[in-house]
Each structure stands twice: as structure tokens, then as C-alpha cells.
Design a protein around this motif. Structure first.
Motif, PDB file in Angstrom:
ATOM      1  N   THR A  70     -55.470 -65.662 -57.496  1.00  0.00           N
ATOM      2  CA  THR A  70     -56.066 -66.458 -56.430  1.00  0.00           C
ATOM      3  C   THR A  70     -57.040 -65.602 -55.615  1.00  0.00           C
ATOM      4  N   SER A  85     -55.333 -70.629 -52.211  1.00  0.00           N
ATOM      5  CA  SER A  85     -54.068 -71.336 -52.445  1.00  0.00           C
ATOM      6  C   SER A  85     -53.755 -71.420 -53.933  1.00  0.00           C
ATOM      7  N   TYR A  87     -51.727 -73.454 -55.236  1.00  0.00           N
ATOM      8  CA  TYR A  87     -51.511 -74.855 -55.555  1.00  0.00           C
ATOM      9  C   TYR A  87     -52.848 -75.576 -55.781  1.00  0.00           C
ATOM     10  N   ALA A  90     -54.267 -74.262 -59.071  1.00  0.00           N
ATOM     11  CA  ALA A  90     -53.626 -74.934 -60.202  1.00  0.00           C
ATOM     12  C   ALA A  90     -54.164 -76.349 -60.383  1.00  0.00           C
ATOM     13  N   ASP A  91     -54.427 -77.034 -59.275  1.00  0.00           N
ATOM     14  CA  ASP A  91     -54.950 -78.401 -59.348  1.00  0.00           C
ATOM     15  C   ASP A  91     -56.349 -78.414 -59.971  1.00  0.00           C
ATOM     16  N   ASN A 118     -47.264 -66.694 -57.771  1.00  0.00           N
ATOM     17  CA  ASN A 118     -47.156 -68.054 -57.234  1.00  0.00           C
ATOM     18  C   ASN A 118     -48.044 -69.021 -58.012  1.00  0.00           C
ATOM     19  N   SER A 122     -46.897 -72.259 -60.159  1.00  0.00           N
ATOM     20  CA  SER A 122     -47.528 -73.576 -59.981  1.00  0.00           C
ATOM     21  C   SER A 122     -47.970 -74.157 -61.313  1.00  0.00           C
ATOM     22  N   THR A 125     -44.881 -75.346 -63.158  1.00  0.00           N
ATOM     23  CA  THR A 125     -44.403 -76.599 -62.569  1.00  0.00           C
ATOM     24  C   THR A 125     -45.212 -77.792 -63.063  1.00  0.00           C
ATOM     25  N   ARG A 126     -46.515 -77.584 -63.212  1.00  0.00           N
ATOM     26  CA  ARG A 126     -47.403 -78.646 -63.697  1.00  0.00           C
ATOM     27  C   ARG A 126     -47.405 -78.754 -65.225  1.00  0.00           C
TER      28      ARG A 126
END
Length: 238
Positions: A70, A85, A87, A90-91, A118, A122, A125-126
Motif C-alpha cells: 500500500t 488503505s 481495503y 483490494a477493491d 493487511n 484483504s 477475504t475477497r
């Protein structure tokens, strides 16, 4: 391990599979950081679809999307990061990779160098466990320890080896898309308003004014309007 030759710039070789040109080399002024600044993140999918159409037309099946890290102020290269971030990073990766796959190209993460655990979490998780390029087997083992269950590609003297799998090729492709209209939408949607001040072109970690990612006239004209309105569509990635 299976070893295949890599050609970065598209010259003919016996086997081509991984395309490693950075995003801003494919779409002028549009980098990963630009995507991380988008107000409308769905545009990242459109960019991925365009990049995939180009990569596929050159005979490649895989594209090196971006790092497993990141954005931070001590980075040596801000434009090869998406966002601070994990998150949001990852998005953006999720949407970009989906665009690539729509064009018949498989995303590859760059696991060389520093990684953000992290971000790795993420992605897991996705369920975004795309292949990962690593510099050595130890890095693959570290990612496995973190729970990343994917294919690993090891770099060695300009050649790339699939460490624990075989290369595959998606059978579909799409026509190369018109980039100019998309590029304009991306550059306008990533204009960041920070505070009253001046227009700053490609100044990561700026603290005042308006930040843009291109000095094209249409971008600068819109930036002037953003300064007047004191509001812009983009979001701050740092």
C-alpha cells in the motif's frame, strides 16, 4: 518448475505469457495512484478491460497488475501504489482484475519487495488469490504462511517459472477499446480538492490546492472549476 521466456515490449519470442509494462505506459498519465484517487471506482474495471484488450492482442495471457503493498510516504515510487488503505487497494485490484478477465487476461500480483500483510489479508477475504510474482521461493512460502493459496511465479534472470502450477490461457478476447474517452473520464474523476490554493500536477502527498494527474488542457480547465467550487470528484489516496 516450468520456465518460460518473457518479452516485456512485445517482440516475437517462442512463448509470451506475462506482460509487465506499467499502467501509465499503456494509458498516458493514468497510473495505479490515479485509480486510487477515483471517485467512481467502477472506472477501474473499464481501465482493466482496455488494458486486457491490448495485452491479449499482443499475445499475452497474464498482466502484472500491481504490488502487494500500500501507499506510504517513504515509498520510492508513489505511482506504483494504489492507496494507503489496504481495503481500497483490494477493491481497485478486484475491479481492475475483473476488467482484465473480461478481455481474456489473468491478473498477476507483484509480490517482489515489500508487502503489506493487511492487503494480503484483504485479498484473501475477497478470494482474490490470483498468481503472484515473487523474487524467491522464500517469499512464496511467506505468503503461504499468511494464508495465500495461489499460484506463484518466480523471477530468475529475466525468465519466469511457474513454481506450483502450469500456465493457462483464457480462450476469449475482445476488440481493443477506444481509450481517449475513457482516459478523459478517469483523469477528470480523479481530480482531488484539498483546500484553496493552486493546481498541482502530479504532486503526491500535497496538502493544499487541487491535485491532478495530467497537464492536458481539459484537465487543467476542470481543475480551475474545482478550485472555484471547492469540491472535486476524486478522493485523497494518501
Amino acid at each position: 518448475m516450468l520456465i518460460f521466456s518473457l518479452n516485456t515490449f512485445g517482440e516475437p519470442r517462442v512463448t509470451k505469457f506475462l506482460y509487465v509494462k506499467r499502467l501509465e505506459e499503456i494509458v498516458k498519465d493514468v497510473s495505479l495512484l490515479t485509480l486510487g484517487s477515483l471517485g467512481n471506482t467502477l472506472l477501474a474495471m473499464d481501465v482493466g478491460r482496455y488494458v486486457g484488450s491490448v495485452v491479449k492482442s499482443l499475445g499475452y495471457s497474464y498482466y502484472l497488475l500491481g504490488p502487494l503493498d500500500t501507499l506510504s510516504s517513504d515509498d520510492s515510487d508513489y505511482y506504483y501504489r494504489v492507496h494507503k488503505s489496504p481495503y481500497i487497494t483490494a477493491d481497485i485490484y478486484d475491479k481492475f482484475a475483473l476488467g482484465l478477465s473480461n478481455a481474456g487476461v489473468i491478473a498477476v500480483f507483484d509480490g517482489r519487495g515489500k508487502i503489506d500483510t493487511n492487503l494480503v489479508s484483504s485479498l484473501i477475504t475477497r478470494k482474490l488469490t490470483y498468481p503472484v510474482l515473487v523474487e524467491e521461493e522464500a517469499k512464496a512460502n511467506l505468503l503461504k504462511t499468511l494464508g495465500y493459496k495461489g499460484v506463484f511465479i518466480i523471477e530468475n534472470d529475466g525468465e519466469y517459472a511457474f513454481f506450483n502450477s502450469f500456465p493457462i490461457k483464457l480462450y476469449w478476447s475482445i476488440e481493443i477499446l477506444d481509450i481517449e474517452a475513457l482516459r478523459k473520464r478517469v483523469l477528470l474523476n480523479s481530480i482531488i480538492y484539498l483546500s484553496p490554493g493552486k493546481i498541482q500536477v502530479k504532486v503526491p502527498f500535497a496538502t493544499s490546492g487541487v491535485v491532478v494527474y495530467s497537464d492536458d488542457d481539459f484537465v487543467l480547465e476542470e481543475a480551475k472549476k474545482v478550485l472555484e467550487k471547492r469540491a472535486g470528484p476524486g478522493r485523497v489516496p494518501w
